[in-house]
Scaffold this motif. Structure first.
Motif, mmCIF file in Angstrom:
data_model
loop_
_atom_site.group_PDB
_atom_site.id
_atom_site.type_symbol
_atom_site.label_atom_id
_atom_site.label_comp_id
_atom_site.label_asym_id
_atom_site.label_seq_id
_atom_site.Cartn_x
_atom_site.Cartn_y
_atom_site.Cartn_z
ATOM 1 N N GLN A 32 -9.909 5.429 3.858
ATOM 2 C CA GLN A 32 -11.142 5.021 4.522
ATOM 3 C C GLN A 32 -11.126 5.307 6.020
ATOM 4 O OE1 GLN A 32 -12.596 1.141 3.466
ATOM 5 N NE2 GLN A 32 -11.799 1.255 1.396
ATOM 6 N N TRP A 33 -10.076 5.959 6.551
ATOM 7 C CA TRP A 33 -10.103 6.369 7.944
ATOM 8 C C TRP A 33 -9.315 7.653 8.111
ATOM 9 C CZ3 TRP A 33 -6.919 2.347 11.311
ATOM 10 C CH2 TRP A 33 -5.621 2.292 10.839
ATOM 11 N N ASP A 37 -3.818 11.492 6.179
ATOM 12 C CA ASP A 37 -3.154 12.744 5.825
ATOM 13 C C ASP A 37 -2.067 13.071 6.842
ATOM 14 O OD1 ASP A 37 -4.759 13.069 3.630
ATOM 15 O OD2 ASP A 37 -6.226 14.326 4.655
ATOM 16 N N GLY A 38 -0.838 13.155 6.357
ATOM 17 C CA GLY A 38 0.280 13.445 7.246
ATOM 18 C C GLY A 38 0.888 12.216 7.885
ATOM 19 N N TYR A 39 0.301 11.030 7.627
ATOM 20 C CA TYR A 39 0.780 9.784 8.227
ATOM 21 C C TYR A 39 1.540 8.953 7.185
ATOM 22 C CZ TYR A 39 -2.346 10.527 12.234
ATOM 23 O OH TYR A 39 -2.980 11.017 13.352
ATOM 24 N N THR A 40 2.580 8.272 7.634
ATOM 25 C CA THR A 40 3.309 7.314 6.805
ATOM 26 C C THR A 40 3.532 6.042 7.609
ATOM 27 O OG1 THR A 40 4.467 9.108 5.660
ATOM 28 C CG2 THR A 40 5.373 6.882 5.406
ATOM 29 N N LEU A 59 -3.566 -1.746 5.529
ATOM 30 C CA LEU A 59 -3.199 -0.336 5.620
ATOM 31 C C LEU A 59 -3.322 0.354 4.256
ATOM 32 C CD1 LEU A 59 -0.099 -0.589 7.991
ATOM 33 C CD2 LEU A 59 -2.392 0.228 8.551
ATOM 34 N N THR A 60 -2.995 -0.365 3.178
ATOM 35 C CA THR A 60 -3.164 0.199 1.835
ATOM 36 C C THR A 60 -4.636 0.456 1.541
ATOM 37 O OG1 THR A 60 -1.189 -0.953 1.037
ATOM 38 C CG2 THR A 60 -2.739 -0.169 -0.625
ATOM 39 N N TYR A 117 -2.543 -6.788 13.001
ATOM 40 C CA TYR A 117 -3.776 -6.479 13.719
ATOM 41 C C TYR A 117 -4.853 -5.977 12.767
ATOM 42 C CZ TYR A 117 -0.952 -6.836 17.971
ATOM 43 O OH TYR A 117 -0.145 -7.296 18.974
ATOM 44 N N ASP A 118 -6.117 -6.131 13.201
ATOM 45 C CA ASP A 118 -7.228 -5.669 12.369
ATOM 46 C C ASP A 118 -7.453 -4.177 12.567
ATOM 47 O OD1 ASP A 118 -8.509 -5.431 14.840
ATOM 48 O OD2 ASP A 118 -9.652 -7.285 14.594
ATOM 49 N N VAL A 119 -8.401 -3.631 11.824
ATOM 50 C CA VAL A 119 -8.647 -2.191 11.831
ATOM 51 C C VAL A 119 -9.058 -1.700 13.213
ATOM 52 C CG1 VAL A 119 -10.110 -0.365 10.902
ATOM 53 C CG2 VAL A 119 -9.249 -2.141 9.383
#
Length: 388
Positions: A32-33, A37-40, A59-60, A117-119
């Motif tokens: 949703q953001w 892609d490419g992030y862990t 985060l999920t 923290y929030d989004v």
């Protein structure tokens, strides 16, 4: 008979909730953001920590489970050591706090953040990282600093990625399914379980026209209690490692004891005090409500006797990658467990089957059922050792 529709309605609502949960889960797994892609995201924390679970859930929801690595302290002591090294290296605070999140982009750490923290706050942190092009560090007090040294970035990467593989065992749905179903079948023919059937028969004989409503209330209470106890056992087994060998050993021990007990002539291991409690509750089951109370009491008092297969099943469910899959199999297990109860109730209520004949058949076949239960458990043990 007026209680029968309401009980079926409750079961229908429960099933609907499960289906909705699966649907919501599938929607939640969609990214949703833009930071996916490419992030862990490596999350250091504990499963019992609400803030850790909140961060993981958020985060999920934004990126999906495949982008999240939850480093549970109680599952691997190495994770605790990594966490402490990061805290000291980056001077994140005087007091250790969780969760600690380390964000990697293309195998390089770009953010280290302490707290839940929030989004919107996370978007601000990502914007700072984009502007500064360094390692953004958010400490326990919420203060932001940027590490520009390549050595620092390399050290963080070495701490987080340069460790052994997690020791947490995970089992797929396909691997767990035959074990859970086998344990459920063993439990459903367990002679201890037939003590529950006897209680149902006594209720049916004494209540006349209230057989259906009273019997359904009794069965529903047993199902609800066993489901609740299974849920708790899954939470407990989550923290235990080497589960494959523990389950295999339990299945072998319980299976062997069941076969020996069946061959020698089954004798109920339920303490006399518990039997007195069961009989006392049965005598008071004069309506659906009191029958439900009886079901709750019977479930608790019989668990030490019927618990072998349930321990095996819930230990396996605790190691499934998806909690929703574990929940679904727990639902199926308990449906199999109470299925003979429904069959007996149906036979008495609709076919006018003589309860005396059912009780006589049950008494003659106790030893055989105990042997069958033991064979199923040993089969589970062999499956765990040679095929998983």
């Amino acid at each position: 008979m007026n209680h029968k529709p309401s009980l079926w309605l409750q079961l229908a609502i429960f099933t609907l909730i499960i289906l909705i949960a699966f649907h919501v889960s599938s929607l939640a797994s969609q990214p949703q953001w833009e930071f996916c892609d490419g992030y862990t995201y490596y999350i250091y924390g504990e499963i019992a920590c609400p803030a850790c679970q909140g961060t993981k859930k958020m985060l999920t929801k934004m990126c999906g489970e495949e982008h999240i690595v939850f480093k549970e302290f109680t599952a691997n002591e190495t994770y605790m050591e990594e966490y402490q090294k990061l805290y000291d290296l980056l001077e994140l605070g005087d007091v250790y706090q969780i969760p600690l999140v380390v964000v990697f982009k293309d195998n390089t750490p770009i953010i280290v953040c302490v707290g839940n923290y929030d989004v919107e706050t996370w978007k601000e942190i990502f914007q700072i990282q984009k502007d500064m092009e360094g390692l953004v560090i958010v400490d326990a007090k919420g203060q932001v600093k940027v590490g520009m040294q390549e050595e620092l970035v390399a050290k963080v990467k070495e701490i987080v990625l340069g460790t052994a593989e997690p020791t947490v065992e995970k089992i797929s749905l396909g691997e767990a399914f035959p074990v859970v179903i086998g344990a459920a079948l063993a439990d459903s023919v367990n002679p201890c379980t037939f003590s529950v059937f006897t209680a149902l028969l006594l209720i049916a004989m004494a209540r006349g026209r209230k057989i259906a409503s009273t019997g359904l209330a009794f069965i529903f209470a047993i199902y609800a209690m066993y489901f609740a106890m299974g849920f708790g056992l899954i939470k407990i087994f989550y923290y235990i490692g080497l589960i494959k060998y523990i389950v295999a050993a339990l299945a072998l021990v319980f299976g062997s004891l069941s076969i020996l007990s069946g061959l020698r002539g089954f004798k109920s291991p339920i303490p006399m005090k518990f039997r007195e409690i069961i009989e006392s509750r049965i005598e008071k089951a004069v309506n659906p409500f009191s029958a439900a109370i009886t079901g709750v009491t019977v479930s608790v008092t019989l668990l030490p006797c019927t618990g072998g297969p349930y321990l095996i099943a819930t230990a396996i469910l605790a190691k499934l990658s998806s909690f929703l899959e574990a929940l679904l199999l727990l639902v199926i297990y308990n449906l199999i467990f109470v299925a003979p109860l429904f069959l007996i109730l149906l036979a008495i209520a609709t076919l006018s089957t003589a309860t005396r004949k059912i009780k006589e058949w049950r008494t003659k076949k106790l030893g055989l059922m105990e042997v069958i239960s033991g064979i199923l458990l040993i089969a589970i043990s062999l499956y765990m050792l040679f095929f998983l």
